[in-house]
Design an enzyme around this catalytic site. Structure first.
Site, mmCIF file in Angstrom:
data_model
loop_
_atom_site.group_PDB
_atom_site.id
_atom_site.type_symbol
_atom_site.label_atom_id
_atom_site.label_comp_id
_atom_site.label_asym_id
_atom_site.label_seq_id
_atom_site.Cartn_x
_atom_site.Cartn_y
_atom_site.Cartn_z
ATOM 1 N N LYS A 73 0.813 -1.223 0.000
ATOM 2 C CA LYS A 73 0.000 0.000 0.000
ATOM 3 C C LYS A 73 0.842 1.266 0.000
ATOM 4 C CE LYS A 73 -3.462 -0.678 -0.535
ATOM 5 N NZ LYS A 73 -4.053 -1.125 -1.837
ATOM 6 N N ALA A 74 1.935 1.217 -0.734
ATOM 7 C CA ALA A 74 2.822 2.384 -0.819
ATOM 8 C C ALA A 74 2.869 2.991 -2.211
ATOM 9 C CB ALA A 74 4.243 2.005 -0.373
ATOM 10 N N GLY A 75 1.963 2.562 -3.090
ATOM 11 C CA GLY A 75 1.964 3.078 -4.454
ATOM 12 C C GLY A 75 2.434 2.061 -5.471
ATOM 13 N N THR A 77 0.802 -0.268 -7.340
ATOM 14 C CA THR A 77 0.038 -0.319 -8.590
ATOM 15 C C THR A 77 0.288 0.926 -9.428
ATOM 16 O OG1 THR A 77 -1.648 -1.647 -7.481
ATOM 17 C CG2 THR A 77 -2.269 -0.597 -9.559
ATOM 18 N N TRP A 78 0.374 2.063 -8.777
ATOM 19 C CA TRP A 78 0.648 3.318 -9.468
ATOM 20 C C TRP A 78 1.982 3.244 -10.213
ATOM 21 C CZ3 TRP A 78 1.658 8.598 -6.581
ATOM 22 C CH2 TRP A 78 1.602 9.650 -7.520
ATOM 23 N N HIS A 133 6.637 -7.436 -2.776
ATOM 24 C CA HIS A 133 6.561 -6.761 -1.480
ATOM 25 C C HIS A 133 7.613 -7.325 -0.514
ATOM 26 C CE1 HIS A 133 3.088 -4.449 -2.427
ATOM 27 N NE2 HIS A 133 2.216 -5.425 -2.402
ATOM 28 N N SER A 163 -4.148 2.892 4.560
ATOM 29 C CA SER A 163 -4.453 2.210 3.306
ATOM 30 C C SER A 163 -4.426 0.693 3.482
ATOM 31 C CB SER A 163 -3.452 2.640 2.234
ATOM 32 O OG SER A 163 -3.784 2.088 0.981
ATOM 33 N N PHE A 255 -4.643 9.414 -10.628
ATOM 34 C CA PHE A 255 -5.453 8.546 -9.776
ATOM 35 C C PHE A 255 -6.872 8.405 -10.315
ATOM 36 C CE2 PHE A 255 -8.299 7.652 -6.248
ATOM 37 C CZ PHE A 255 -7.686 6.559 -5.669
ATOM 38 N N ASP A 256 -7.485 9.520 -10.690
ATOM 39 C CA ASP A 256 -8.871 9.453 -11.160
ATOM 40 C C ASP A 256 -8.983 8.638 -12.445
ATOM 41 O OD1 ASP A 256 -7.489 11.399 -12.609
ATOM 42 O OD2 ASP A 256 -9.259 12.663 -12.899
ATOM 43 N N ARG A 281 -8.780 3.591 -3.460
ATOM 44 C CA ARG A 281 -9.610 4.259 -2.456
ATOM 45 C C ARG A 281 -9.469 5.774 -2.543
ATOM 46 N NH1 ARG A 281 -9.629 5.705 2.955
ATOM 47 N NH2 ARG A 281 -7.356 5.567 2.948
ATOM 48 N N LYS A 282 -8.324 6.345 -2.110
ATOM 49 C CA LYS A 282 -8.136 7.796 -2.149
ATOM 50 C C LYS A 282 -6.824 8.204 -2.800
ATOM 51 C CE LYS A 282 -11.056 9.109 1.781
ATOM 52 N NZ LYS A 282 -11.105 9.852 3.072
#
Length: 319
Positions: A73-75, A77-78, A133, A163, A255-256, A281-282
């Site tokens: 949860k640190a980015g 996928t981004w 990970h 997250s 993100f959007d 999520r956000k």
């Protein structure tokens, strides 16, 4: 001019690779008991990341493999989407893009229908893009021997924890998160899957000082100035994309934009109950303020100072 480093064709959505690439849990998963955690090589883990350990440990890396490594949860996928778009975005046509978990397979994940090592070996791309990970000490030796490039993304602990908490709530192949106040305790004591955040970020930071092919990136920096961080990433990867291509990557990885794209995240996976919390999520900095009480924040800050007092790593809790 952008140089595309591949000599092989990309997977298409209608030509999925072998090895269980759909990454779906059997239907009984939703009825099954969530996995328990246990200590493995000194790290808190669950069976989904250890059942294939012989193949993970002995994985044969290639010199041009590119690894995206993070604490959960640190980015992840981004960054996976950014790197994939840099290398292969020009090859993708509307409607033909496989989901990101096929394009950037998860090395250590293993279940009855999805084997990360098998999916990596079936990739038709060059370079292969790989997600992990794992803490630095558990990374397969061949990645170091082959001098592979590794991108490590670190995120401040408060937002990481928030997250991860919501992810554990909605992910049926993760252990039960329990109440928020207990979750803080588990985070601080390294009792979440993949162990201690403190040890994870510090271990990779220390390794980056002796291994020059680690690009250590902060999530907060990426949010603050995506264009700057993309340029730094291109330099590290020895890529020279055109300005047009850079802008395309920046646009597609907002993100959007990613939240609306089923190819850019994991919303199709049956084990994810998005009625509880969305996978995307956000994606913001500072959401921890909506979760920590004043007392919890003060206690966490004290623990953070104690654990990081001898470290030269610096995290921003807001930007």
């Amino acid at each position: 001019m952008f140089c595309l480093l591949t000599g092989k064709e990309r997977h298409s959505a209608n030509s999925r690779p072998p090895g269980g690439s759909e990454w779906v849990e059997p239907e009984q998963t939703k009825m099954a008991q969530r996995p328990k955690t246990f200590e493995f090589e000194g790290i808190t883990m669950s069976r989904y990341f250890t059942d294939n350990w012989d193949k993970v440990k002995n994985f044969k890396a290639r010199p041009d493999d590119v690894v995206v490594a993070t604490y959960p949860k640190a980015g992840t996928t981004w960054m996976s989407e950014i790197v994939d778009q840099l290398y292969f975005g020009g090859m993708q046509k509307d409607g033909s893009t496989p989901p990101v978990y096929e394009r950037v397979p998860f090395l250590e994940f293993y279940n009855e229908t999805f084997k990360g090592t098998d999916l990596i070996e079936s990739l038709q791309t060059s370079p292969r893009l790989i997600k992990t990970h794992l803490p630095v000490q558990l990374v397969p030796q061949s990645f170091w021997e082959q001098n592979c490039r590794i991108i490590y993304i670190a995120r401040n602990p408060k937002d990481t924890m928030v997250s991860f908490y919501h992810f554990d709530r909605m992910n049926l192949v993760q252990p039960e998160p329990g109440p928020w106040e207990e979750y803080i305790h588990k985070f601080n004591n390294g009792q979440l899957v993949f162990g201690s955040w403190y040890d994870h970020v510090q271990g990779w930071w220390d390794k980056s000082k002796s291994y020059s092919k680690i690009h250590y990136v902060f999530f907060e920096d990426m949010k603050e100035d995506p264009a700057r961080e993309l340029s730094r990433l291109c330099s590290f990867l020895a890529l020279s994309p055109s300005e047009t291509h850079k802008q395309s990557v920046l646009g597609k990885t907002r993100f959007d934009k990613m939240k609306k794209s089923t190819a850019a995240h994991f919303s199709q996976i049956p084990a994810f109950d998005e009625s509880v919390s969305p996978f995307m999520r956000k994606g913001m900095v500072g959401d921890w303020k909506n979760h920590f009480t004043v007392a919890q924040n003060e206690a966490f800050d004290e623990e953070y100072r104690r654990r990081m007092k001898n470290s030269d790593l610096r995290f921003r809790m807001e930007i």
